[in-house]
Design a protein around this motif. Structure first.
Motif, short mmCIF file in Angstrom:
data_model
loop_
_atom_site.label_atom_id
_atom_site.label_comp_id
_atom_site.label_asym_id
_atom_site.label_seq_id
_atom_site.Cartn_x
_atom_site.Cartn_y
_atom_site.Cartn_z
N GLN A 15 36.86 33.00 31.97
CA GLN A 15 37.61 34.50 32.04
C GLN A 15 38.97 33.98 31.41
OE1 GLN A 15 37.45 37.64 33.04
NE2 GLN A 15 39.50 37.60 32.53
N GLN A 64 41.34 36.18 30.11
CA GLN A 64 42.53 36.95 30.20
C GLN A 64 43.18 36.83 31.39
OE1 GLN A 64 41.42 41.42 30.48
NE2 GLN A 64 43.63 42.10 30.02
N PHE A 104 36.19 39.40 38.85
CA PHE A 104 36.60 40.79 38.52
C PHE A 104 35.35 41.66 38.44
CE2 PHE A 104 39.91 38.36 36.50
CZ PHE A 104 41.10 38.85 36.82
N GLY A 105 35.79 42.84 38.35
CA GLY A 105 34.26 43.60 38.51
C GLY A 105 33.88 43.46 37.00
N GLY A 106 34.55 43.40 35.94
CA GLY A 106 33.89 43.14 34.46
C GLY A 106 35.21 42.81 33.79
N GLU A 122 35.69 42.76 29.35
CA GLU A 122 35.38 43.27 27.99
C GLU A 122 35.12 42.62 26.86
OE1 GLU A 122 38.46 43.77 29.55
OE2 GLU A 122 39.98 43.78 28.31
N LEU A 180 31.85 51.03 36.09
CA LEU A 180 32.37 49.58 35.34
C LEU A 180 31.86 49.50 34.02
CD1 LEU A 180 33.74 46.99 36.55
CD2 LEU A 180 31.18 46.12 36.19
N HIS A 216 33.70 51.52 31.62
CA HIS A 216 34.99 51.02 31.48
C HIS A 216 35.08 49.68 30.57
CE1 HIS A 216 39.29 49.82 33.10
NE2 HIS A 216 38.76 48.53 32.34
N GLU A 217 34.15 48.83 30.76
CA GLU A 217 34.08 47.73 29.77
C GLU A 217 33.71 48.07 28.47
OE1 GLU A 217 35.95 45.58 31.17
OE2 GLU A 217 35.41 46.00 33.21
N HIS A 272 36.79 49.56 26.39
CA HIS A 272 37.56 48.46 25.84
C HIS A 272 37.30 48.36 24.58
CE1 HIS A 272 40.27 47.32 29.05
NE2 HIS A 272 39.43 47.12 29.92
N GLU A 296 44.56 49.01 29.64
CA GLU A 296 43.97 49.46 30.68
C GLU A 296 44.03 50.88 31.15
OE1 GLU A 296 41.62 47.85 31.83
OE2 GLU A 296 42.42 45.64 31.34
N PHE A 303 49.57 42.02 38.75
CA PHE A 303 48.55 42.87 38.38
C PHE A 303 48.47 44.08 39.42
CE2 PHE A 303 44.20 43.73 38.88
CZ PHE A 303 43.62 44.00 37.63
N TYR A 320 46.52 50.70 35.02
CA TYR A 320 45.26 51.55 35.03
C TYR A 320 45.36 52.90 35.27
CZ TYR A 320 42.70 47.01 35.33
OH TYR A 320 42.27 45.65 34.94
N ARG A 328 34.76 38.70 44.14
CA ARG A 328 35.49 39.87 43.61
C ARG A 328 36.74 40.02 44.24
NH1 ARG A 328 33.30 45.79 41.86
NH2 ARG A 328 35.09 46.57 40.54
N1 BES Z 1 40.25 43.75 31.53
C1 BES Z 1 40.06 43.68 32.85
C2 BES Z 1 40.07 42.66 33.72
C3 BES Z 1 41.54 41.80 33.56
C4 BES Z 1 42.59 42.46 33.47
C5 BES Z 1 41.45 40.55 33.74
C6 BES Z 1 43.72 41.99 33.50
C7 BES Z 1 42.63 39.73 33.70
C8 BES Z 1 43.57 40.48 33.55
C9 BES Z 1 38.56 44.52 32.95
O1 BES Z 1 38.40 45.47 31.86
C10 BES Z 1 38.82 45.56 34.21
O2 BES Z 1 39.70 46.22 34.23
N2 BES Z 1 37.93 45.40 35.10
C11 BES Z 1 38.25 46.23 36.48
C12 BES Z 1 37.08 47.39 36.16
C13 BES Z 1 37.32 48.44 36.78
C14 BES Z 1 38.80 49.06 36.65
C15 BES Z 1 36.36 49.45 36.55
C16 BES Z 1 37.78 45.26 37.48
O3 BES Z 1 37.31 44.15 37.32
O4 BES Z 1 37.74 45.90 38.58
#
Ligand code: BES
Ligand code: ZN
Length: 613
Positions: free
Chosen positions: A153, A155, A281-283, A285, A306, A309-310, A313, A332, A390, A395, A569
Motif C-alpha cells: 500500500q 499511497q 483501506f476500503g480500496g 486505485e 467502492l 470510486h476506485e 481514479h 479524492e 487524512f 473527499y 479497515r
Molecule cells: N486512494 C484512496 C486511499 C488512500 C488515500 C490511501 C490517501 C492513502 C492515502 C482510495 O481511493 C480511497 O479513497 N479509498 C476509500 C474508498 C471510499 C471513499 C469509497 C476507502 O478506503 O475508504
C-alpha cells in the motif's frame, strides 16, 4: 524538492502566472530539478520466511541539469547493499552512496554520486519486515489458511519503504518487473498481468504508461483469477472468488458509463485484487488492478460504490494526478464526484442521492472534530505525514464543491468542463494553484456571472463549508426520519418500522441518527427485532456498534470483539476504538487490541497505538 511548471500550454493560453509558481513537495527528498527517473526495472524475490523483498531496481535517468552528478532518492527502512551505474557510453561502475539518518516522516535520504551523469543506476537492496508499505500475512491470517499473503500500500509516502524511488506524485515513471515467489504463489502488480495466468513462481510485468510512484503496487498469495467481462476480472483467494465476482459483476457497466461521460478508459484492462480483511483501506486505485477490501462483499451489492470510486481514479488520480499531497482533494474530491455520477448511471438517482446525503452528514459531523486549518481543501501539511491529515475533507468537501459547480452551471456546461480537464492534464500532475488557473479560464470566465472567483477561492482555501454549500437530501431518508420519530415517541413499535424495503443506506441513515442516550429497553427492542448485533454487512454492523458503545448497550461485546479482531479497515475500527476509550471501555478495548494488533497492517497499528498512548 521543487516542482517545475509543467504546462507551457497554460502560459501560452495567457493564464495568470500565479499558478505557474513552483510548488514544493515537502514529503520527498528527490532532486527533480537535477535528474528524474523515466523508467524503473525491478527484479525482486518475495521472501515470506524473512518477510522481505530482496533484489535490485534499475532507474533509467534523464538529467535536467548538466552540472549535476547526484541522484537523491527516498527510502525508509531499506537495507542498501550496493549501487552500480552505467555511463552514457555503456560501461558499469560502482557508485558511492550515503544513507542519511532516518527522519520520522520522510525516511532516509539516499544520495548517490556518480563520476559522470549515469544513464542507468542499479540499486541492490532489501526491504525489512516492518516496511510501512507492506503487510506480510501468515497462512492463518488468510481465507485459505494454507498459503501466506503479502501486498503493498504505497499511497501516500510508503513506496519508499519497499523501493528506493523519487517518491513524489509530481513525477511519473513507466516500469517493468520480474518477481519471483514460491512456486505455489501467484504475484500480481499494477501493470499488465497476462504473464501470471501460468502459476510457476516467476512472473513478468510491464507498465508501459507513466504513473506516479505511489501507484506502483504488488500483491502475492494463493490467488486465482476469474473473468467478469472482456475487460474486467478478479484475482482472489479461491474461497472468496465466486462471491466477489457476483458482487462486482457491474464493473464493466461502470466502465462503459464512465467512458461515455468522461472519455475512454486509458489503461486497457481493469481487474480487481481482493485483499485479506486486514487491508487498512476500503480500496486502492492501483492502475489496471484496484486493491479491494473483502468487507464490501455484502451479498447485495450495497457497498459497490467502492468499485465506482476506485474505477473513477482511473481518470482523476491515475491520469490527472495531484502534484503534492497538499493537493489530495484533486484526486479524492474529483473521484468522489465521479464515483457518485457512476452510481447514478448504473444504480439510479435515488441511490446516488442517498450516498451523497450519507457522506455529507459524515463530513458535517467530522468537521466539528477537525482543527479548522485542516478543513481546507488545499491542505497545509507543515511537515506532517499526509496520513496524519487524512479526513473526509478532500473527499466529501471536494465532492460538494463540484456538485455546487454542477448545480450552478448545469451539466450541459459542467460535464464538458470536467472531460476537457481530464484530457488537458492526462498523464500529468498538477497543483491546486494550477487548477485554480485552469478553472478560471475554462469555466468561471467562460460563462461569466454564474460563480465568482471569490467563491472558488472560498471553497478551496477557506476552512469549513461555505454557507451556500449543497446539502443533499433524500426522500427515502425523510421517510426513515418520520418512522424513527414515531418509534422514539412510542407511537410505533420496532416491528412496525417500514424496514422491509430499506436498503443498507436507509439502515445507515437510521442508525447514525438515533440519539446516543437511548434506553437499554429501546436498544434491546431493536436488537431483538432486527438481530443487529449479528449484522453481516460490515458498514451496518459498524453503525450499530457505534450506537451501542455510545449508549452503553452491553450485549454487543462478543460480536464487537470479533469485528475488531477480524477486520483491519481503519474506517471501520478506529472510530470504535476511539468511542470505547471515551465511553469508559478503555481496558476492554486495550485487551482486544493487544490480541488483534499482530493481525493489523503497520498503518492501522500506528493509528491505534497513538490512541492508547
Ligand atoms: N486512494 C484512496 C486511499 C488512500 C488515500 C490511501 C490517501 C492513502 C492515502 C482510495 O481511493 C480511497 O479513497 N479509498 C476509500 C474508498 C471510499 C471513499 C469509497 C476507502 O478506503 O475508504
Ligand atoms: Zn480514493
Amino acid at each position: 524538492m521543487k516542482i517545475k511548471p509543467l504546462f507551457l500550454s497554460l502560459a501560452m493560453a495567457g493564464m495568470c502566472s500565479q499558478a505557474m509558481a513552483n510548488a514544493v513537495d515537502q514529503n520527498s527528498y528527490a532532486n527533480l530539478d537535477d535528474v528524474v527517473t523515466t523508467h524503473l526495472s525491478l527484479d525482486l524475490d518475495v521472501d515470506f520466511d524473512d518477510k522481505q523483498l530482496e533484489g535490485f531496481v534499475e532507474h533509467t535517468l534523464k538529467w535536467n541539469n548538466s552540472k549535476s552528478k547526484t541522484l537523491v532518492l527516498d527510502t525508509r527502512d531499506l537495507d542498501i547493499d550496493k549501487v552500480m551505474y552505467q555511463t552514457q557510453t555503456g560501461s558499469w561502475h560502482k557508485a558511492k552512496f550515503t544513507l542519511a539518518n532516518r527522519d520520522d516522516v520522510k525516511g532516509s535520504k539516499l544520495t548517490i554520486e556518480f563520476k559522470s551523469q549515469a544513464k542507468i543506476v542499479r540499486i541492490y537492496y532489501n526491504s525489512r519486515p516492518e516496511a510501512s508499505g507492506l503487510q506480510w500475512l501468515t497462512p492463518t491470517q488468510t481465507a485459505s489458511k494454507t498459503h501466506p499473503f503479502m501486498y503493498s500500500q504505497s499511497q501516500a509516502i510508503h513506496a519508499r519503504s519497499w523501493l528506493p524511488v523519487q517518491d513524489t506524485p509530481a513525477m511519473r515513471v513507466t516500469y517493468s518487473a520480474r518477481i519471483t515467489t514460491p512456486k505455489d504463489i501467484r504475484a500480481v502488480m499494477s501493470a499488465d498481468n497476462k504473464d501470471v495466468l501460468y502459476k510457476d513462481g516467476d512472473y513478468h510485468f510491464e507498465m508501459p504508461q507513466a504513473i506516479s510512484p505511489y501507484l506502483i503496487a504488488i500483491g502475492a498469495g494463493n490467488l486465482e483469477f476469474k473473468a467478469m467481462s472482456h475487460q474486467t476480472g478478479i484475482f482472489a483467494e479461491p474461497e472468496i472468488l465466486e462471491a466477489s465476482v457476483a458482487e462486482f459483476n457491474d464493473t464493466q457497466a461502470m466502465i462503459d458509463k464512465t467512458n461515455a461521460m468522461y472519455g475512454d478508459y486509458a489503461w486497457g484492462r481493469y481487474d480487481l485484487l481482493m485483499l485479506p480483511p486486514s487491508f487498512p483501506f476500503g480500496g486502492m486505485e492501483n492502475p489496471r488492478l484496484s486493491f479491494i477490501t473483502p468487507t464490501v462483499v455484502a451479498g447485495d451489492k450495497s457497498l459497490v460504490n467502492l468499485i465506482a470510486h476506485e474505477l473513477a481514479h482511473s481518470w482523476s488520480g491515475n491520469l490527472v494526478t495531484n502534484a503534492t499531497w497538499e493537493d489530495l482533494w484533486l484526486n479524492e474530491g474529483f473521484t468522489s464526484y465521479v464515483e457518485n455520477r457512476i452510481m447514478e448511471e448504473v444504480f439510479g438517482r435515488d441511490r446516488a442521492v442517498m450516498e451523497q446525503a450519507l457522506d455529507a452528514a459524515g463530513l458535517r459531523a467530522q468537521l466539528k472534530t477537525i482543527d479548522a486549518p485542516d478543513t481546507r481543501l488545499n491542505l497545509k501539511l507543515n511537515g506532517r505525514d499526509p496520513d496524519d491529515a487524512f479526513s473526509s475533507v478532500p473527499y466529501t468537501k471536494g465532492q460538494l464543491f463540484l456538485i455546487y459547480l454542477e448545480n450552478k452551471f448545469g451539466r450541459d456546461k459542467f460535464d464538458p468542463f470536467v472531460k476537457t480537464y481530464f484530457d488537458e492534464f492526462a498523464f500529468k500532475s498538477l497543483t491546486t494553484a494550477q487548477f485554480v488557473t485552469y478553472i478560471e479560464a475554462n469555466l468561471i470566465n467562460r460563462y461569466p456571472g454564474i460563480v465568482s472567483m471569490d467563491k472558488v477561492n472560498e471553497w478551496i482555501f477557506e476552512p469549513g463549508l461555505p454557507t451556500d454549500a449543497p446539502n443533499p437530501t433524500s426522500d427515502a431518508f425523510d421517510k426513515v426520519d418520520t418512522a424513527t420519530t414515531a418509534w422514539l415517541q412510542g407511537a410505533k413499535t420496532a416491528a412496525q418500522l417500514p424496514i422491509a424495503n430499506w436498503t443498507v443506506h436507509e439502515w445507515l441513515h437510521f442508525l447514525n441518527n438515533l440519539p446516543r442516550d437511548l434506553s437499554i429497553e429501546k436498544m434491546t427492542e431493536l436488537d431483538d427485532e432486527f438481530n443487529l448485533t449479528q449484522s453481516t454487512n460490515a458498514e451496518r454492523a459498524f453503525a450499530w456498534y457505534m450506537l451501542a458503545v455510545g449508549n452503553g448497550y452491553q450485549p454487543i461485546y462478543p460480536a464487537l470483539d470479533a469485528h475488531l479482531s477480524g477486520i483491519g479497515r481503519r474506517k471501520l475500527i478506529v472510530p470504535l476504538y476511539k468511542s470505547l476509550i471515551t465511553n469508559g471501555k478503555k481496558d476492554w478495548a486495550q485487551s482486544v487490541y493487544l490480541k488483534a494488533r499482530p493481525g493489523y497492517h503497520p498503518l492501522a497499528q500506528g493509528t491505534i497505538d497513538a490512541l492508547f498512548e
